[in-house]
Write a protein that holds these residues in place. Sequence first.
Motif, PDB file in Angstrom:
ATOM      1  N   TRP A  85      41.316  37.654  37.420  1.00  0.00           N
ATOM      2  CA  TRP A  85      42.197  37.874  38.556  1.00  0.00           C
ATOM      3  C   TRP A  85      41.662  37.259  39.846  1.00  0.00           C
ATOM      4  N   SER A  86      40.360  37.295  40.028  1.00  0.00           N
ATOM      5  CA  SER A  86      39.792  36.774  41.269  1.00  0.00           C
ATOM      6  C   SER A  86      40.040  35.261  41.373  1.00  0.00           C
ATOM      7  N   GLU A 142      47.957  42.570  42.080  1.00  0.00           N
ATOM      8  CA  GLU A 142      46.667  42.948  41.481  1.00  0.00           C
ATOM      9  C   GLU A 142      45.532  42.643  42.472  1.00  0.00           C
ATOM     10  N   ARG A 183      42.915  45.314  43.944  1.00  0.00           N
ATOM     11  CA  ARG A 183      41.473  45.182  43.680  1.00  0.00           C
ATOM     12  C   ARG A 183      40.668  44.853  44.937  1.00  0.00           C
TER      13      ARG A 183
END
Length: 488
Positions: free
Chosen positions: A79-80, A129, A133
Amino acid sequence: MADPRGFLKVRERELPPNRPVEVRLRDWKDVHAHLEEGQPFLKEQAGRCMDCGIPFCHNGCPLGNLIPEWNDLVWRGQWSDAIDRLHATNNFPEFTGRICPAPCESSCVLGINQPPVTIKNVEVSIIDEAFARGLVTPQVPQRLTGHTVAVVGSGPAGLAAAQQLTRAGHTVAVYERDDEIGGLLRYGVPDFKLEKIHIERRLEQMRAEGTRFRPGVEVGKDVTWVQLQARYDAIVLATGATVPRRLDVPGLELEGVHVAMDYLHQANALVAGKDVADPISAEGKHVVIIGGGDTGSDCLGTALRQGAASVTTLAIGKRPPGERPESQPWPTDPVLYEVSSSHEEGGERAYLASTVAFLGDDTGHVRALRLATTEYLPDGRRVPTPGTERDIPADLVLVAMGFTGPETEQVTQQIGVDVTRRGALARDEGFATNVPGVFVAGDAGRGQSLVVWAIAEGRAAAAAVDAYLSGTTELPAPVSASTVALRP
Ligand SMILES: Cc1cc2nc3c(=O)[nH]c(=O)nc-3n(C[C@H](O)[C@H](O)[C@H](O)COP(=O)(O)OP(=O)(O)OC[C@H]3O[C@@H](n4cnc5c(N)ncnc54)[C@H](O)[C@@H]3O)c2cc1C
Ligand code: SF4
């Protein structure tokens, strides 16, 4: 590449469901359901991307979004990296991921013989997301250049330009005549399409980066364009295309006949908990909306939530086809019969409906609309067919026929910015007007368009301003001002 056989294993699109109509009509929240367990199908859907040698999806997106790269990263659960790749080309994927008509999906190669990849849903999932996060953090510039820039207008074009220029080290102030920042995202698009929390979250990041906001200031009146020019080294005009197209038929002056944006602006303010004196309300009324585009559809969803007795949307043209006609082959962005979330919720739609007159009662209030069937003349003009007139009841009429262009009077009179033949603010390919140091981005320059184009132009105009101030720039310029609109 995500899954080399993904598109063979999963041949159907899967998207998060919309909330049931009878539930969502009782509130103003996003029509999409929030899935507690996330989206179990998301990985599979991202895995359908074929990582094409020539990714036509790029061609459909004016931002140049790196779509196959983030499909792959979502499939891998990285995701990053996914948000980094997405932010590399798009300042505000939380807006486009929700309300873009997704020309990228129309040009996805998989769409030749299968439903296209769910690109827009992958995009919005990445940014949601990332916020969840804590991956969206301020990018404060390492050094300040000492240059100052005024951005006038706080829609997606102005905000994108402001964020790019702030990050490049310039001192940027965004002027907005409304009491809140956001442009049409704030007071045009209703909450059921875009909840305002998404604007707030991004503004928080922008404030932390150093962008200053000046809501409630109309440039040209509260502060003159000349004063602004004297105070700043450069100006970006991102004032939108706010002049509504009017319908010139008898009865336009009757009470109960309104321009759609007057209605939507008030409705959005009410949802935000603001006081609105004597608001236009659809409650218990027979509502007729003239114009079948995005604005008309937003009026429909709003009127249904306000408790209208009936809502009829009129379109002057023919009903578009349900599927791609031969004349609009892949990878073009076809004009199709659209069923928006508001259309799912109710109301009638009439095509080939030309409004001939508004009819009033003794008190000067509208009571009906006189319609006629549209006839297409050989030269392409659309006119009412004589002898086909009929009346339909209406106590609230919303004219949603689009916009003719920006308001230009003050900026032309005060600092002499040129206007094009079609009424937009004139600029060269590099977004510069005829006045040194004054640039134009978004609907003010290209005419009524889309959020994705506004962001692309805001980014490109920022690169032009940076080059003007610093002599060189490393900011990306995804489009030139001459790029032809996908949807004019
Ligand atoms: C009802 C509606 C629904 C839409 N839905 C969609 C959709 O679903 N998807 C999509 O992609 N596009 C949609 N659009 C189009 C999209 O909203 C616009 O293309 C986009 O917002 C243009 O961005 P912009 O920054 O150029 O201008 P805008 O968003 O119009 O912002 C311009 C801002 O400038 C301010 N301003 C003007 N003059 C001055 C002044 N002199 N001083 C200070 N401030 C000033 C205005 O108040 C306004 O806030 C919709 C448009 C409407 C009207
Ligand atoms: S065109 Fe479709 S399948 Fe090809 S890379 Fe883009 S999203 Fe993936």
